[in-house]
Design a protein around this motif. Structure first.
Motif, mmCIF file in Angstrom:
data_model
loop_
_atom_site.group_PDB
_atom_site.id
_atom_site.type_symbol
_atom_site.label_atom_id
_atom_site.label_comp_id
_atom_site.label_asym_id
_atom_site.label_seq_id
_atom_site.Cartn_x
_atom_site.Cartn_y
_atom_site.Cartn_z
ATOM 1 N N LYS A 90 1.537 9.418 7.634
ATOM 2 C CA LYS A 90 1.024 8.055 7.748
ATOM 3 C C LYS A 90 2.059 7.085 7.191
ATOM 4 O O LYS A 90 2.733 7.390 6.213
ATOM 5 C CB LYS A 90 -0.272 7.975 6.951
ATOM 6 C CG LYS A 90 -0.999 6.662 6.996
ATOM 7 C CD LYS A 90 -2.302 6.807 6.247
ATOM 8 C CE LYS A 90 -3.043 5.492 6.176
ATOM 9 N NZ LYS A 90 -4.361 5.679 5.567
ATOM 10 N N VAL A 91 2.174 5.913 7.849
ATOM 11 C CA VAL A 91 3.084 4.875 7.356
ATOM 12 C C VAL A 91 2.311 4.076 6.317
ATOM 13 O O VAL A 91 1.241 3.548 6.600
ATOM 14 C CB VAL A 91 3.520 3.946 8.515
ATOM 15 C CG1 VAL A 91 4.429 2.833 8.011
ATOM 16 C CG2 VAL A 91 4.211 4.752 9.607
ATOM 17 N N ASN A 92 2.849 3.991 5.067
ATOM 18 C CA ASN A 92 2.112 3.207 4.070
ATOM 19 C C ASN A 92 2.883 1.978 3.588
ATOM 20 O O ASN A 92 2.419 1.250 2.733
ATOM 21 C CB ASN A 92 1.647 4.088 2.889
ATOM 22 C CG ASN A 92 2.795 4.545 2.022
ATOM 23 O OD1 ASN A 92 3.960 4.430 2.419
ATOM 24 N ND2 ASN A 92 2.494 5.074 0.847
ATOM 25 N N ALA A 93 4.089 1.753 4.170
ATOM 26 C CA ALA A 93 4.834 0.525 3.862
ATOM 27 C C ALA A 93 5.884 0.291 4.949
ATOM 28 O O ALA A 93 6.506 1.238 5.413
ATOM 29 C CB ALA A 93 5.499 0.633 2.502
ATOM 30 N N VAL A 94 6.032 -0.976 5.354
ATOM 31 C CA VAL A 94 7.080 -1.342 6.316
ATOM 32 C C VAL A 94 7.771 -2.597 5.784
ATOM 33 O O VAL A 94 7.110 -3.592 5.518
ATOM 34 C CB VAL A 94 6.495 -1.633 7.719
ATOM 35 C CG1 VAL A 94 7.592 -2.082 8.679
ATOM 36 C CG2 VAL A 94 5.780 -0.424 8.286
ATOM 37 N N LEU A 105 6.455 -0.656 14.291
ATOM 38 C CA LEU A 105 5.693 0.262 13.444
ATOM 39 C C LEU A 105 4.877 -0.556 12.443
ATOM 40 O O LEU A 105 5.360 -1.571 11.937
ATOM 41 C CB LEU A 105 6.675 1.196 12.701
ATOM 42 C CG LEU A 105 6.262 2.647 12.514
ATOM 43 C CD1 LEU A 105 5.837 3.281 13.820
ATOM 44 C CD2 LEU A 105 7.375 3.445 11.887
ATOM 45 N N GLN A 106 3.634 -0.146 12.154
ATOM 46 C CA GLN A 106 2.774 -0.914 11.241
ATOM 47 C C GLN A 106 2.212 -0.030 10.137
ATOM 48 O O GLN A 106 2.079 1.179 10.302
ATOM 49 C CB GLN A 106 1.604 -1.538 12.034
ATOM 50 C CG GLN A 106 2.042 -2.555 13.066
ATOM 51 C CD GLN A 106 0.870 -3.074 13.892
ATOM 52 O OE1 GLN A 106 -0.295 -2.776 13.625
ATOM 53 N NE2 GLN A 106 1.187 -3.857 14.904
ATOM 54 N N ASN A 169 7.986 3.484 4.638
ATOM 55 C CA ASN A 169 7.660 4.634 3.817
ATOM 56 C C ASN A 169 6.590 5.456 4.521
ATOM 57 O O ASN A 169 5.607 4.926 5.015
ATOM 58 C CB ASN A 169 7.170 4.185 2.432
ATOM 59 C CG ASN A 169 7.178 5.356 1.466
ATOM 60 O OD1 ASN A 169 8.143 6.113 1.410
ATOM 61 N ND2 ASN A 169 6.093 5.520 0.730
ATOM 62 N N ILE A 170 6.841 6.774 4.575
ATOM 63 C CA ILE A 170 5.936 7.678 5.264
ATOM 64 C C ILE A 170 5.405 8.686 4.263
ATOM 65 O O ILE A 170 6.166 9.233 3.467
ATOM 66 C CB ILE A 170 6.677 8.405 6.405
ATOM 67 C CG1 ILE A 170 7.126 7.393 7.460
ATOM 68 C CG2 ILE A 170 5.807 9.475 7.047
ATOM 69 C CD1 ILE A 170 8.069 7.943 8.513
ATOM 70 N N ILE A 171 4.082 8.896 4.286
ATOM 71 C CA ILE A 171 3.504 9.922 3.401
ATOM 72 C C ILE A 171 2.823 10.983 4.249
ATOM 73 O O ILE A 171 2.257 10.683 5.301
ATOM 74 C CB ILE A 171 2.474 9.297 2.400
ATOM 75 C CG1 ILE A 171 1.438 8.439 3.158
ATOM 76 C CG2 ILE A 171 3.180 8.483 1.336
ATOM 77 C CD1 ILE A 171 0.254 8.032 2.301
ATOM 78 N N PRO A 172 2.903 12.248 3.803
ATOM 79 C CA PRO A 172 2.215 13.308 4.559
ATOM 80 C C PRO A 172 0.709 13.140 4.450
ATOM 81 O O PRO A 172 0.214 12.636 3.457
ATOM 82 C CB PRO A 172 2.687 14.610 3.905
ATOM 83 C CG PRO A 172 3.313 14.219 2.609
ATOM 84 C CD PRO A 172 3.585 12.748 2.626
#
Length: 175
Positions: A90-94, A105-106, A169-172
Motif C-alpha cells: 500500500k502507498v502511504n505517502a507521496v 499514484l495516490q 513510501n510503500i508498506i507491505p
C-alpha cells in the motif's frame, strides 16, 4: 442540350404538328444528347442506391458495435466487483513533484502489480526496490486498487530533487 436555344429540352416533341420530323433542329444531335443524359441519370440513381445501402450497413454495424461495447463494459464492471485482484502493498505517502506524484499514484492506493512483482512472487519490499533500480528511466506498469476499482498507472523511476527514484513510501500489507 446543344439545341436548347431552339426550345428543345428533354421532353419537347421532335415532330411538327403534321407528324413530320422538325427541320429546324439537328434531330440526330438532340436524340444522342437525350440518350447520354438518360444514361447518366440512371448511373446516378444506381450509385445513390449503393451509397444508401452502404450507409444502412454502416449504421447497423455501428449500432451492433455500440450494443456489444455496452454489454462488454457492463460485464467488465460486474467481474471487477466480484474479483478484484489481491494487493500485497500500500502507498502511504507521496511527495508532491516526485515521479510517483507525476504518474498519478495516490496515498492509500493498494498495489496489485508493480512491474513484474505481484501477490504470487512478493516476499518483501526489497522485491520492489530491485524492480525500481533495474527500471530507472524506463516506464513501469503499476496496477493499483483505488476506491474499489482497478487503476493502471505508468510510473517511470528517475532521479529528481528528492530522495530515491520514486518519491513515495510503500508498506507491505499484512494478510
Amino acid at each position: 442540350l446543344p439545341s436548347q436555344q431552339k426550345g428543345v429540352g428533354m421532353n419537347e416533341p421532335l415532330v411538327d404538328a403534321e407528324g413530320f420530323p422538325r427541320d429546324d433542329i439537328d434531330l440526330y444531335q438532340v436524340r444522342s444528347a437525350r440518350h447520354n443524359i438518360i444514361c447518366l441519370q440512371n448511373d446516378h440513381k444506381a450509385l445513390m442506391k449503393q451509397v444508401e445501402e452502404a450507409l444502412h450497413q454502416l449504421h447497423a454495424r455501428e449500432k451492433e458495435k455500440h450494443a456489444k461495447d455496452e454489454a462488454e463494459a457492463l460485464a467488465e464492471a460486474m467481474s471487477q466487483n466480484q474479483s478484484l485482484p489481491q494487493a500485497f502493498a500500500k502507498v502511504n505517502a507521496v511527495t508532491p513533484g516526485s515521479p510517483a506524484s507525476i504518474s498519478g499514484l495516490q496515498v492509500d492506493d493498494e498495489i496489485v502489480e508493480f512491474g513484474s512483482v505481484n501477490i504470487n512472487n512478493f516476499q518483501n519490499l526489497q522485491n520492489i526496490a530491485t524492480v525500481v533500480q533495474h527500471s530507472e528511466g524506463r516506464p513501469l506498469s503499476v496496477t493499483v486498487i483505488r476506491s474499489g476499482k482497478k487503476v493502471h498507472v505508468g510510473l517511470t523511476p528517475k532521479r529528481w530533487a528528492g530522495k530515491g527514484l520514486l518519491g513515495c513510501n510503500i508498506i507491505p500489507l499484512q494478510r
